[in-house]
Design a protein around this motif. Structure first.
Motif, PDB file in Angstrom:
ATOM      1  N   ILE A   1      56.031  20.187  79.642  1.00 21.58           N
ATOM      2  CA  ILE A   1      56.169  18.732  79.515  1.00 21.58           C
ATOM      3  C   ILE A   1      56.611  18.106  80.833  1.00 21.58           C
ATOM      4  O   ILE A   1      56.133  17.051  81.234  1.00 21.58           O
ATOM      5  CB  ILE A   1      57.163  18.385  78.387  1.00 21.58           C
ATOM      6  N   GLN A   2      57.519  18.798  81.538  1.00 27.42           N
ATOM      7  CA  GLN A   2      57.981  18.273  82.827  1.00 27.42           C
ATOM      8  C   GLN A   2      56.819  18.161  83.804  1.00 27.42           C
ATOM      9  O   GLN A   2      56.746  17.232  84.605  1.00 27.42           O
ATOM     10  CB  GLN A   2      59.063  19.181  83.443  1.00 27.42           C
ATOM     11  N   GLN A   3      55.910  19.142  83.714  1.00 29.84           N
ATOM     12  CA  GLN A   3      54.761  19.087  84.613  1.00 29.84           C
ATOM     13  C   GLN A   3      53.943  17.819  84.354  1.00 29.84           C
ATOM     14  O   GLN A   3      53.552  17.125  85.297  1.00 29.84           O
ATOM     15  CB  GLN A   3      53.888  20.328  84.418  1.00 29.84           C
ATOM     16  N   ALA A   4      53.714  17.525  83.086  1.00 29.01           N
ATOM     17  CA  ALA A   4      52.974  16.312  82.737  1.00 29.01           C
ATOM     18  C   ALA A   4      53.694  15.092  83.302  1.00 29.01           C
ATOM     19  O   ALA A   4      53.076  14.193  83.882  1.00 29.01           O
ATOM     20  CB  ALA A   4      52.829  16.206  81.222  1.00 29.01           C
ATOM     21  N   ALA A   5      55.012  15.067  83.150  1.00 33.63           N
ATOM     22  CA  ALA A   5      55.796  13.928  83.632  1.00 33.63           C
ATOM     23  C   ALA A   5      55.716  13.801  85.148  1.00 33.63           C
ATOM     24  O   ALA A   5      55.638  12.710  85.693  1.00 33.63           O
ATOM     25  CB  ALA A   5      57.254  14.086  83.192  1.00 33.63           C
ATOM     26  N   ARG A   6      55.733  14.960  85.835  1.00 38.34           N
ATOM     27  CA  ARG A   6      55.744  14.942  87.298  1.00 38.34           C
ATOM     28  C   ARG A   6      54.442  14.445  87.890  1.00 38.34           C
ATOM     29  O   ARG A   6      54.444  13.688  88.861  1.00 38.34           O
ATOM     30  CB  ARG A   6      55.984  16.368  87.827  1.00 38.34           C
ATOM     31  N   ILE A   7      53.306  14.905  87.355  1.00 35.56           N
ATOM     32  CA  ILE A   7      52.062  14.678  88.101  1.00 35.56           C
ATOM     33  C   ILE A   7      51.084  13.715  87.453  1.00 35.56           C
ATOM     34  O   ILE A   7      50.207  13.201  88.116  1.00 35.56           O
ATOM     35  CB  ILE A   7      51.325  16.017  88.370  1.00 35.56           C
ATOM     36  N   SER A   8      51.194  13.464  86.132  1.00 35.19           N
ATOM     37  CA  SER A   8      50.086  12.736  85.510  1.00 35.19           C
ATOM     38  C   SER A   8      50.291  11.231  85.549  1.00 35.19           C
ATOM     39  O   SER A   8      51.415  10.727  85.644  1.00 35.19           O
ATOM     40  CB  SER A   8      49.902  13.198  84.065  1.00 35.19           C
ATOM     41  N   ASP A   9      49.177  10.497  85.470  1.00 32.41           N
ATOM     42  CA  ASP A   9      49.217   9.049  85.378  1.00 32.41           C
ATOM     43  C   ASP A   9      49.140   8.616  83.922  1.00 32.41           C
ATOM     44  O   ASP A   9      49.775   7.668  83.517  1.00 32.41           O
ATOM     45  CB  ASP A   9      48.045   8.442  86.158  1.00 32.41           C
ATOM     46  N   GLN A  10      48.294   9.346  83.148  1.00 37.25           N
ATOM     47  CA  GLN A  10      48.235   9.103  81.706  1.00 37.25           C
ATOM     48  C   GLN A  10      48.623  10.388  80.984  1.00 37.25           C
ATOM     49  O   GLN A  10      48.365  11.482  81.482  1.00 37.25           O
ATOM     50  CB  GLN A  10      46.820   8.714  81.241  1.00 37.25           C
ATOM     51  N   THR A  11      49.221  10.217  79.829  1.00 41.11           N
ATOM     52  CA  THR A  11      49.534  11.377  79.008  1.00 41.11           C
ATOM     53  C   THR A  11      49.002  11.136  77.605  1.00 41.11           C
ATOM     54  O   THR A  11      49.050  10.008  77.106  1.00 41.11           O
ATOM     55  CB  THR A  11      51.050  11.633  78.955  1.00 41.11           C
ATOM     56  N   ALA A  12      48.482  12.235  77.018  1.00 42.66           N
ATOM     57  CA  ALA A  12      48.035  12.149  75.630  1.00 42.66           C
ATOM     58  C   ALA A  12      48.703  13.259  74.853  1.00 42.66           C
ATOM     59  O   ALA A  12      48.807  14.385  75.337  1.00 42.66           O
ATOM     60  CB  ALA A  12      46.518  12.283  75.553  1.00 42.66           C
ATOM     61  N   PHE A  13      49.178  12.947  73.657  1.00 43.55           N
ATOM     62  CA  PHE A  13      49.863  13.947  72.842  1.00 43.55           C
ATOM     63  C   PHE A  13      48.998  14.300  71.639  1.00 43.55           C
ATOM     64  O   PHE A  13      48.559  13.437  70.887  1.00 43.55           O
ATOM     65  CB  PHE A  13      51.217  13.394  72.375  1.00 43.55           C
ATOM     66  N   MET A  14      48.751  15.588  71.479  1.00 44.39           N
ATOM     67  CA  MET A  14      47.920  16.040  70.360  1.00 44.39           C
ATOM     68  C   MET A  14      48.739  16.880  69.401  1.00 44.39           C
ATOM     69  O   MET A  14      49.662  17.593  69.789  1.00 44.39           O
ATOM     70  CB  MET A  14      46.730  16.853  70.856  1.00 44.39           C
ATOM     71  N   LEU A  15      48.357  16.809  68.120  1.00 40.96           N
ATOM     72  CA  LEU A  15      49.047  17.582  67.096  1.00 40.96           C
ATOM     73  C   LEU A  15      48.032  17.916  66.011  1.00 40.96           C
ATOM     74  O   LEU A  15      47.369  17.014  65.475  1.00 40.96           O
ATOM     75  CB  LEU A  15      50.207  16.747  66.536  1.00 40.96           C
ATOM     76  N   LEU A  16      47.913  19.195  65.683  1.00 41.89           N
ATOM     77  CA  LEU A  16      47.018  19.649  64.602  1.00 41.89           C
ATOM     78  C   LEU A  16      45.612  19.052  64.705  1.00 41.89           C
ATOM     79  O   LEU A  16      45.033  18.625  63.712  1.00 41.89           O
ATOM     80  CB  LEU A  16      47.629  19.290  63.244  1.00 41.89           C
ATOM     81  N   GLY A  17      45.089  19.033  65.928  1.00 40.93           N
ATOM     82  CA  GLY A  17      43.711  18.597  66.109  1.00 40.93           C
ATOM     83  C   GLY A  17      43.528  17.101  66.191  1.00 40.93           C
ATOM     84  O   GLY A  17      42.416  16.611  66.342  1.00 40.93           O
ATOM     85  N   GLU A  18      44.639  16.356  66.073  1.00 39.50           N
ATOM     86  CA  GLU A  18      44.514  14.907  66.160  1.00 39.50           C
ATOM     87  C   GLU A  18      45.180  14.381  67.428  1.00 39.50           C
ATOM     88  O   GLU A  18      46.185  14.926  67.880  1.00 39.50           O
ATOM     89  CB  GLU A  18      45.159  14.244  64.948  1.00 39.50           C
ATOM     90  N   LEU A  19      44.603  13.321  67.957  1.00 38.26           N
ATOM     91  CA  LEU A  19      45.229  12.653  69.080  1.00 38.26           C
ATOM     92  C   LEU A  19      46.256  11.681  68.497  1.00 38.26           C
ATOM     93  O   LEU A  19      45.905  10.695  67.869  1.00 38.26           O
ATOM     94  CB  LEU A  19      44.165  11.900  69.891  1.00 38.26           C
ATOM     95  N   VAL A  20      47.539  12.001  68.683  1.00 39.92           N
ATOM     96  CA  VAL A  20      48.590  11.218  68.040  1.00 39.92           C
ATOM     97  C   VAL A  20      48.876   9.943  68.818  1.00 39.92           C
ATOM     98  O   VAL A  20      48.957   8.860  68.263  1.00 39.92           O
ATOM     99  CB  VAL A  20      49.874  12.057  67.904  1.00 39.92           C
ATOM    100  N   GLU A  21      49.004  10.098  70.127  1.00 37.96           N
ATOM    101  CA  GLU A  21      49.407   8.941  70.920  1.00 37.96           C
ATOM    102  C   GLU A  21      48.984   9.155  72.369  1.00 37.96           C
ATOM    103  O   GLU A  21      48.956  10.280  72.863  1.00 37.96           O
ATOM    104  CB  GLU A  21      50.941   8.812  70.858  1.00 37.96           C
ATOM    105  N   HIS A  22      48.643   8.074  73.041  1.00 36.34           N
ATOM    106  CA  HIS A  22      48.372   8.195  74.473  1.00 36.34           C
ATOM    107  C   HIS A  22      48.715   6.897  75.183  1.00 36.34           C
ATOM    108  O   HIS A  22      48.788   5.825  74.560  1.00 36.34           O
ATOM    109  CB  HIS A  22      46.924   8.581  74.731  1.00 36.34           C
ATOM    110  N   GLY A  23      48.946   7.018  76.466  1.00 32.08           N
ATOM    111  CA  GLY A  23      49.290   5.834  77.241  1.00 32.08           C
ATOM    112  C   GLY A  23      49.624   6.262  78.650  1.00 32.08           C
ATOM    113  O   GLY A  23      49.401   7.420  79.021  1.00 32.08           O
ATOM    114  N   THR A  24      50.169   5.342  79.439  1.00 35.50           N
ATOM    115  CA  THR A  24      50.571   5.763  80.765  1.00 35.50           C
ATOM    116  C   THR A  24      51.753   6.717  80.611  1.00 35.50           C
ATOM    117  O   THR A  24      52.512   6.643  79.641  1.00 35.50           O
ATOM    118  CB  THR A  24      51.009   4.581  81.648  1.00 35.50           C
TER     119      THR A  24
END
Lengths: 251, 284
Positions: free
Chosen positions: A206-229
């Protein structure tokens, strides 16, 4: 204007088991998008939809659309070979071919039909420089890539992907087999590459995502739960499951 | 009996069984040498191996044409069966759908299990007349033996090559595909080189099978003791020589010694082939 790469209502089954459920997502050009989520949430499967790597698994069934440059890449007219030349991939386990460093990087251009030694030499050097490993290996290009350390191997794999001049680079947990120093090097390289490439990374870290990404998307059980900057996602996630996961309270 | 005693008894029994199989192998070697070695002395080693006469009434034995015959049928058949067998193996691992595999796979296994005399029979009543009528009499010929051996060595080459192609890590193939390689480019540039040593091992084991085959070869090769001038000439191999003469050889005669010596030479060839094959397949 439509985005260059997006999926619409994408579902995927391994045999009878559904691994992706109606995923809609659109990628921002020249930026880093991170997919996070617990193991088995489908994020790697989702990534592999974009270069048709799931073709290699016989039992896979796909519904919905994956669109690149206005073309449905699962459509009848789409050629997976051409798609993979534009959408490159770096795998979880560093997987250099059992060939020399030079041959690994030159592999893509060679099978694409480039024969001139000079051109190949230039591509190899340019790609290794972009992957920030040129200085470490420039004197031993003939050495087997398998003799390198895991971190170096992964950067060879990145260089190899850059050598085919893709527009988009998919990275499937590229640092999960690497130590922190090697991870930092890959991350720095990704940040440098961002101005020229669209990068999609799947990560457990998770820290890696926070460090380098511009957008993040969170997936759970095959569904895209939430995404945003990434900033929004980490500071004020809307969904409780997202905030649980980001704060380490999830499985 | 206590648990511990059972443990010890089972271990002893298993050890005994493995010792027996080893002793059988040593016994066969000993028996061959005991009966055959004197042929090297009676004829002189050089004369026996490079001699071109096989005369029972004069007790002169030279096996040069037989060694050549064996090597001809072996190389002749392997030159054809290796490329075909490897191609089938590639087809089975990388191209065939699972439905096709379900049909072809068992067929290949069945082919490996067909008794050699059946191949010989088919060769005799189908292949030999075909060669006689369409090419050159007598039909019983080097080429007939080669064709029969092509069919017989193929299953060995296919199954063992398939094993080593299948053991190529999936990551290698994925890497190649992800770089925009076609299926064929991946097979040629990645899968085949990675499976190379196993495939060579498979081919050499196929050669071992070819040089050791007796009955089927005996039935179609014509068994003429001479160095063949063409593929359509009848010829004779080390194995077919033994099959054809062992019944008429008197016990402990020089004739019998010479036949056993043929067996020794065969054994050396087969050891050599199997040894190389074992080494090659272990490299993987």
């Amino acid at each position: 204007m439509k985005d260059k790469l997006y999926s619409k209502d994408l579902s995927l089954w391994y045999g009878k088991k559904q691994a992706l459920k109606n995923v809609d997502f659109s990628f921002k050009d020249k930026s880093i998008t991170a997919f996070i989520g617990p193991s088995g949430c489908g994020k790697s499967t989702y990534l592999r939809c974009f270069n048709r790597m799931n073709d290699l698994i016989a039992t896979v069934n796909i519904e919905g659309e994956v669109v690149y440059n206005g073309i449905d890449i699962n459509g009848k007219d789409a050629d997976p070979v051409e798609i993979r030349k534009k959408i490159g991939m770096v795998f979880q386990q560093p997987n250099p071919l059992p060939k020399s460093i030079y041959e690994n990087v030159a592999y893509g251009p060679k099978i694409a039909g480039i024969k001139k030694k000079k051109t190949l030499n230039d591509i190899v050097e340019k790609s290794l420089r972009k992957a920030a490993i040129w200085n470490e290996v420039k004197d031993e290009l003939k050495k087997s890539a398998l003799a390198l350390s895991g971190g170096q191997q992964q950067r060879i794999c990145l260089a190899r992907t850059l050598a085919i001049e893709p527009e988009i680079i998919l990275m499937d947990e590229p640092c999960s087999a690497l130590d922190p120093i090697a991870t930092a090097k890959i991350e720095q390289t990704m940040l440098d590459l961002k101005k020229d490439y669209t990068i999609v990374i799947v990560t457990h870290n998770i820290q890696q995502a926070a460090r380098i990404s511009d957008q993040t998307a969170f997936m759970l059980l095959g569904e895209l739960v939430e995404h945003g900057t990434t900033k929004e996602m980490f500071e004020k996630p809307i969904n409780t499951e997202t905030s649980d996961y980001i704060n380490g309270r999830y499985g | 009996m206590s648990k511990k005693n059972i443990e010890i008894t089972v271990r002893c029994l298993l050890f005994l069984c493995s010792i027996i199989s080893l002793m059988i192998l040593v016994g066969i070697g000993y028996f061959l040498f005991k009966n055959g070695f004197s042929a090297f002395i009676e004829n002189g080693l050089g004369n026996f191996i490079f001699g071109k006469t096989w005369n029972i009434s004069k007790n002169v034995y030279g096996v040069y044409p037989l060694i050549l015959g064996s090597l001809f049928v072996t190389t002749g058949s392997i030159i054809v069966s290796a490329p075909i067998g490897i191609s089938v193996a590639i087809f089975m691992t990388d191209i065939a759908t699972s439905d096709i595999k379900k049909i072809i796979g068992p067929c290949i296994e069945l082919m490996a299990g067909i008794p050699s005399i059946v191949f010989g029979l088919v060769g005799m009543i189908f292949l030999v007349p075909l060669i006689r009528e369409n090419f050159s009499p007598p039909g019983y010929s080097l080429i007939a033996a080669i064709i029969v051996l092509i069919v017989m060595t193929m299953p060995t080459i296919i199954t063992l090559s398939e094993d080593s192609l299948r053991s190529v890590p999936r990551q290698y193939k994925e890497a190649s595909y992800a770089l925009g390689a076609t299926k064929w480019q991946t097979v040629w540039n990645v899968t085949l080189p990675a499976a190379k040593s196993g495939i060579i091992g498979a081919v050499i084991l196929g050669m071992g099978r070819a040089i050791g085959e007796a009955m089927a070869v005996y039935m179609v090769i014509g068994n003429a003791f001479k160095i063949p001038n063409s593929l359509f000439d009848p010829s004779r191999t080390l194995t077919s020589n033994i099959v054809g003469q062992i019944e008429e050889a008197a016990l402990n005669s020089q004739h019998m010694h010479a036949l056993f010596a043929c067996g020794i030479i065969l054994l050396i060839f087969v050891f050599l082939f199997n040894g190389i094959s074992f080494k090659m397949r272990k490299v993987v």
